[in-house]
Design an enzyme around this catalytic site. Structure first.
Site, short mmCIF file in Angstrom:
data_model
loop_
_atom_site.label_atom_id
_atom_site.label_comp_id
_atom_site.label_asym_id
_atom_site.label_seq_id
_atom_site.Cartn_x
_atom_site.Cartn_y
_atom_site.Cartn_z
N GLU A 1 -0.79 1.41 -5.31
CA GLU A 1 -0.64 0.15 -4.60
C GLU A 1 -0.62 -1.06 -5.54
O GLU A 1 -1.32 -1.07 -6.55
CB GLU A 1 -1.81 0.00 -3.61
CG GLU A 1 -1.99 1.24 -2.74
CD GLU A 1 -3.28 1.25 -1.95
OE1 GLU A 1 -3.79 0.16 -1.63
OE2 GLU A 1 -3.78 2.35 -1.65
N HIS B 1 0.84 -1.21 0.00
CA HIS B 1 0.00 0.00 0.00
C HIS B 1 0.88 1.27 0.00
O HIS B 1 0.80 2.10 0.91
CB HIS B 1 -0.86 -0.09 1.26
CG HIS B 1 -2.02 0.83 1.39
ND1 HIS B 1 -1.93 2.19 1.29
CD2 HIS B 1 -3.33 0.55 1.65
CE1 HIS B 1 -3.13 2.72 1.49
NE2 HIS B 1 -3.99 1.75 1.71
O1 TA6 Z 1 -6.15 1.47 -0.35
C1 TA6 Z 1 -7.12 2.43 -0.15
C2 TA6 Z 1 -7.81 2.20 1.19
O2 TA6 Z 1 -8.32 0.90 1.25
C3 TA6 Z 1 -8.87 3.29 1.38
O3 TA6 Z 1 -10.18 2.81 1.24
C4 TA6 Z 1 -8.53 3.94 2.70
O4 TA6 Z 1 -9.37 3.66 3.72
C5 TA6 Z 1 -7.07 3.54 2.89
O5 TA6 Z 1 -6.86 2.33 2.25
C6 TA6 Z 1 -6.45 3.60 4.26
O6 TA6 Z 1 -6.88 2.58 5.10
P1 TA6 Z 1 -6.42 2.58 6.62
O7 TA6 Z 1 -7.02 1.34 7.22
O8 TA6 Z 1 -4.91 2.54 6.64
O9 TA6 Z 1 -6.95 3.85 7.24
#
Ligand code: TA6
Length: 294
Positions: free
Chosen positions: A265, A163
């Site tokens: 990602e 990510h």
């Molecule tokens: O990859 C995008 C995502 O899934 C978004 O929907 C957003 O919520 C982000 O990741 C961050 O997630 P987190 O659990 O680290 O706050």
């Protein structure tokens, strides 16, 4: 992130040491090619800075290093699921302490390997045996490979993401190409949409691109560089920026944090746990992302 000022716990060689930030141990690499930091908490890459260049990775200045919460920024390892399809969000790999399994160095750079296996705690959340290794190759580019092994007697399914939070000069000035034209829009109830070849951002985005090209390029006129992201072992590329409302809602991100980060990602997405990728006993899967600057 300033890795140089952190107190050293152990020197593993003249290029690799373990340093401490609050309650988190960090593998610090200082090599002629690049400097990097990887937290044992979550096997989380915090920084990758090629010699003489700006960091390619964005890290939140106010994320807690308490060894419990997921870190905001860097490269969270989302496994054995991606997203909020189960608890905890994005899986448990990013909130567990990994072991340093290996470190190797040459004139080309340094390779760090971290390892996580099932424990009584993970078995309570996800009742399967596994062995995961994260290889972080630090040199002229940054290559991160998540190797997952099914060490159980039964098959299991998983989804995943590396990510990455890219460090950009100004989110409103970057342009992105190579993500393909079809995406699932998480901001429109997972609607399947068609988009343009080039993406310029003016608002929040949370998209799963289903047909990304081999290379995604983020052109950054402010930092005067292009960041390249090359992924493999994935089925999609997620692009995310929370914009001002999202940043303000997150306690672990400064209110203006969204201006200098952009998540690109390497993702295996699945709508639910059972629809994930199947891994049979003794099988292995490798998900990678390679990031470089020009
Ligand atoms: O990859 C995008 C995502 O899934 C978004 O929907 C957003 O919520 C982000 O990741 C961050 O997630 P987190 O659990 O680290 O706050």
């Amino acid at each position: 992130m300033n890795l140089h000022s952190l107190p050293t716990i152990t020197n593993l060689s003249d290029k690799v040491s373990i340093v401490q930030k609050d309650d988190v141990k960090i593998v610090r690499v200082i090599h002629e090619k690049a400097t990097a930091g990887i937290a044992l908490h979550g096997a989380h890459v915090l920084s990758y800075q090629p010699a003489g260049k700006e960091d390619l990775i964005w890290m939140s200045s106010n994320t807690p290093f308490d060894g419990k919460a997921a870190l905001r920024g860097g490269i969270p390892v989302c496994w054995p699921w991606f997203g909020k399809i189960a608890e905890p969000a994005h899986g448990f790999a990013r909130i567990n302490e990994w072991k340093l399994a290996d470190h190797r160095e040459s004139e080309k750079g340094v390779i760090i390997a971290l390892e996580l296996e099932e424990s009584p705690e993970t078995l309570l959340i996800w009742p399967y045996k596994f062995k995961t290794r994260l290889y972080v190759e630090i040199g002229d580019e940054l290559k991160v490979s998540l190797e997952v092994n099914n060490t159980d007697e039964k098959a299991w399914t998983f989804s995943s993401a590396l990510h990455t939070y890219l460090n950009v000069g100004d989110i409103t000035q970057i342009s992105t190409t190579g993500m393909g034209d079809e995406y699932i829009d998480k901001l429109q109830d997972a609607k399947l949409c068609k988009g343009d070849d080039t993406l310029v951002l003016t608002d929040t985005i949370d998209r799963i691109y289903t047909t990304p090209e081999a290379k995604i390029t983020v052109t950054d006129p402010v930092l005067k560089r292009a960041l390249m992201v090359e992924n493999s072992g994935h089925n999609s590329a997620v692009l995310w920026n929370p914009w001002s409302q999202g940043s303000e809602a997150m306690a672990d991100m400064p209110d203006d944090g969204y201006k200098t980060m952009f998540c690109v990602e390497s993702t295996i997405h699945a709508p639910c746990l059972s629809a994930g990728q199947i891994l049979q006993p003794k099988e292995q899967h490798v998900l990678t992302t390679t990031i470089s600057a020009q």
